[in-house]
Enzyme design. Structure first.
Site, PDB file in Angstrom:
ATOM      1  N   SER A 248      17.659  63.893  22.263  1.00 33.67           N
ATOM      2  CA  SER A 248      16.689  64.845  22.791  1.00 33.67           C
ATOM      3  C   SER A 248      17.393  65.749  23.806  1.00 33.67           C
ATOM      4  O   SER A 248      18.419  66.348  23.489  1.00 33.67           O
ATOM      5  CB  SER A 248      15.504  64.101  23.401  1.00 33.67           C
ATOM      6  OG  SER A 248      14.478  64.983  23.777  1.00 33.67           O
ATOM      7  N   ARG A 319       1.265  66.071  29.838  1.00 29.74           N
ATOM      8  CA  ARG A 319       1.830  64.971  29.053  1.00 29.74           C
ATOM      9  C   ARG A 319       1.139  64.837  27.708  1.00 29.74           C
ATOM     10  O   ARG A 319       1.773  64.484  26.699  1.00 29.74           O
ATOM     11  CB  ARG A 319       1.711  63.662  29.829  1.00 29.74           C
ATOM     12  CG  ARG A 319       2.426  62.491  29.160  1.00 29.74           C
ATOM     13  CD  ARG A 319       3.920  62.743  29.066  1.00 29.74           C
ATOM     14  NE  ARG A 319       4.634  61.528  28.646  1.00 29.74           N
ATOM     15  CZ  ARG A 319       5.951  61.429  28.613  1.00 29.74           C
ATOM     16  NH1 ARG A 319       6.710  62.450  28.957  1.00 29.74           N
ATOM     17  NH2 ARG A 319       6.527  60.291  28.243  1.00 29.74           N
ATOM     18  N   ASP A 473      10.504  65.315  12.704  1.00 27.70           N
ATOM     19  CA  ASP A 473      10.544  65.804  14.088  1.00 27.70           C
ATOM     20  C   ASP A 473      10.043  67.247  14.128  1.00 27.70           C
ATOM     21  O   ASP A 473      10.604  68.129  13.477  1.00 27.70           O
ATOM     22  CB  ASP A 473      11.985  65.730  14.604  1.00 27.70           C
ATOM     23  CG  ASP A 473      12.104  66.003  16.102  1.00 27.70           C
ATOM     24  OD1 ASP A 473      11.162  66.555  16.691  1.00 27.70           O
ATOM     25  OD2 ASP A 473      13.160  65.672  16.672  1.00 27.70           O
ATOM     26  N   HIS A 510       9.971  62.950  16.687  1.00 25.43           N
ATOM     27  CA  HIS A 510      11.024  63.072  17.691  1.00 25.43           C
ATOM     28  C   HIS A 510      11.352  61.730  18.344  1.00 25.43           C
ATOM     29  O   HIS A 510      12.507  61.473  18.698  1.00 25.43           O
ATOM     30  CB  HIS A 510      10.596  64.087  18.764  1.00 25.43           C
ATOM     31  CG  HIS A 510      11.666  64.410  19.752  1.00 25.43           C
ATOM     32  ND1 HIS A 510      12.843  65.033  19.402  1.00 25.43           N
ATOM     33  CD2 HIS A 510      11.745  64.181  21.095  1.00 25.43           C
ATOM     34  CE1 HIS A 510      13.604  65.187  20.471  1.00 25.43           C
ATOM     35  NE2 HIS A 510      12.964  64.666  21.509  1.00 25.43           N
ATOM     36  N   ASP A 511      10.360  60.878  18.490  1.00 25.35           N
ATOM     37  CA  ASP A 511      10.569  59.587  19.154  1.00 25.35           C
ATOM     38  C   ASP A 511      11.353  58.588  18.312  1.00 25.35           C
ATOM     39  O   ASP A 511      11.585  57.453  18.753  1.00 25.35           O
ATOM     40  CB  ASP A 511       9.223  58.967  19.532  1.00 25.35           C
ATOM     41  CG  ASP A 511       8.712  59.490  20.869  1.00 25.35           C
ATOM     42  OD1 ASP A 511       9.425  60.276  21.507  1.00 25.35           O
ATOM     43  OD2 ASP A 511       7.593  59.108  21.259  1.00 25.35           O
TER      44      ASP A 511
END
Length: 529
Positions: A248, A319, A473, A510-511
């Site tokens: 990232s 968030r 992603d 993405h995680d």
């Protein structure tokens, strides 16, 4: 229900307080700043509320309810009740101890640099701290060190230690026989400058006046963070890293480390990163910053003093927006579908579907775990990231011009320099004439990577490099990792390994770099060997 009613009243009173202007307390800013923006020397309070405020106060006092003969009952908003209750709780706590939570995940090492650090956009840190942790043993010739770079909101605690046994954010990836094998390597992980987990950032004390930096903290770049990390590397007596590894934002830093210090970095690993930030990710981070800055409690960054409430609502919403970009649509389809949290209840405007409750939980958990100002500064540094040669040349020129800010003793010559202040353009944005009409198809560039980027990465042509991406992603799409690999090859690098995990392998978006030990970790371990 008395406590709920009280929470609502407290929330309304707090909202009412915003109608009665209270200027920030002068000690939050040094004298020269107060003079430059013409702030009063004492706290100024309007003693008579406005008519609007008086009407709102009367509404609170009378606890006006909807007319009893209304066709339908008023909706309830438990999500807003919870936020108002939280604000009231924070308000009570801040009267005694101040609003700041503990921005540390436990014990870590601290490297202090007394030498000033000149930043790419003209700012100067007279001195700074780097929080770091290590795993494995540094060999006798200090040639087995790996610098592990973090994502935006991560601390240096990537793995548990004797000082801090809490599991780290990459716990399963580090250790004997793991991808970052501590039987072979000495792994170093830092909290970036600008962060809030022990390294110098906006919540730190400015040594020049003893006050918190807040938004007097200078604008940062990824390269600034890497330069600070290499001060630590110097302090540890390490001349050359075996590898620079990151995912990232860390993937961006890993590439930056190679371009800044090509002779001091061996292998390079960039996972789910990019060589330059692209419009979509910039837009998403911009939206998060705007939501956060619109929270009245943000107070232009000066919320650290006792009596202040941190912008927890803005952080929660920021968030939630970020979380949308961290995972994928396919995963959420399988995980949540269209399920509601409680189908037996009437639909609500507060979190109702399972996906909504998931986002609400993610935002709530984060809202007091990370310094809001750090989110602003670190995310902006991500937006500014560009390894193209034009950006490198202009940065080099700026640094040359700003080098005069450092005196022979390392002090900042002019504390009043406001060149790093953010300003809005003089004119509003207008669609460029040469831009294609909005209804016209935009053709993809099939001519290969841009020459500017090829030139910018030319210094990495002799570095063995692993680039990994994930098809699901949406924040750092797989084509951005493909761009890195193709750019390096165009620059003459014949040692590039590019791995893309398709949706048949990972739906975690993405995680994935945090979760997939088999494919992310497996490829990483084999490459380092």
């Amino acid at each position: 229900m008395a406590s709920l009613r009280e929470a609502r009243l407290v929330g309304r009173l707090l909202k009412l307080s915003f109608m009665i202007p209270i200027r920030p307390s002068p000690p939050q800013r040094p004298q020269w700043v107060r003079n430059s923006i013409n702030l009063p020397s004492k706290r100024s309070i309007r003693t008579q509320p406005t008519l609007k405020a008086q009407e709102a106060l009367a509404e609170v006092e009378e606890e006006i309810l909807p007319p009893s003969d209304s066709s339908n009952p008023a909706l309830s908003f438990p999500c807003l009740d919870a936020q108002e209750a939280k604000t009231a709780k924070l308000s009570n706590r801040s009267l005694d101890s101040g609003p700041e939570p503990s921005y540390t995940t436990g014990k870590h090492f601290r490297y202090h640099s007394q030498e000033p650090l000149l930043l790419d956009w003209g700012g100067v840190l007279p001195e700074f701290d780097i929080a770091y942790e290590t795993w494995g043993v540094l060999n006798t010739d200090r040639s087995n060190a790996i610098l592990l770079h973090t994502g935006l909101s991560a601390s240096s605690h990537a793995h548990s230690t004797d000082l801090n046994p809490k599991p780290g954010w990459w716990e399963k990836f580090i250790g004997p026989g793991r991808p970052l094998d501590t039987n072979k390597y000495h792994v170093i992980c830092t909290n970036v400058i600008g962060g809030c987990y022990g390294s110098t950032g906006p919540s730190s004390i400015d040594p020049s006046d003893g006050q918190r930096y807040a938004t007097r903290f200078p604008i940062l770049t990824m390269q600034d963070m890497v330069r600070a990390q290499f001060r630590l590397v110097d302090g540890l007596g390490i001349q050359k890293l075996y590898a620079s590894v990151g995912a990232s934002m860390g993937g961006m830093q890993s590439l930056a480390a190679g371009t800044l210090f090509p002779d001091r970095v061996g292998k390079i690993v960039s996972i789910s990163g990019c060589a330059r930030s692209h419009p979509y990710s910039i837009a998403m981070r911009h939206t998060q910053r705007q939501v956060l800055m619109m929270d009245p409690n943000w107070n232009r960054g000066f919320y650290y003093d006792p009596g202040r409430i941190p912008p927890h609502s803005g952080m929660k919403l920021a968030r939630e927006i970020a979380t949308v970009t961290y995972r994928s649509g396919p995963e959420w389809e399988n995980r949540f579908g269209r399920q509601r949290a409680d189908p037996s209840k009437q639909p609500a405007l507060c979190p109702d579907f399972l996906i909504e409750t998931y986002l609400d939980h993610a935002g709530e958990k984060f809202s007091l775990e990370y310094d809001p100002n750090s989110l602003l500064y670190v995310s902006k540094a991500m937006d500014l990231f560009d390894l193209g040669s034009k950006n490198a040349v202009s940065t080099m020129q700026r640094r040359k011009e700003n080098a005069a800010k450092l005196s022979g003793s390392g002090a900042v010559k002019d504390q009043r320099d406001l060149s790093c202040s953010l300003t809005l353009p003089d004119e509003k944005y207008e669609e460029q004439v040469q831009s294609p009409p909005l209804d016209q198809k935009v053709e993809n560039n099939t001519l290969g990577p841009p020459q500017d980027l090829v030139d910018g990465l030319a210094g990495l042509k002799n570095h063995s490099t692993l680039v990994m991406g994930v098809a699901s992603d949406i924040l750092f799409p797989a084509w951005q990792q493909k761009e890195i690999a193709e750019t390096l090859r165009s620059a003459g690098n014949q040692q590039v390994k590019h791995v893309e995990l398709g949706e048949d392998i990972s739906l975690f978006g993405h995680d994935t770099f945090l979760l997939d030990l088999e494919h992310i970790g497996g490829n990483l371990g084999r490459f380092l060997d």
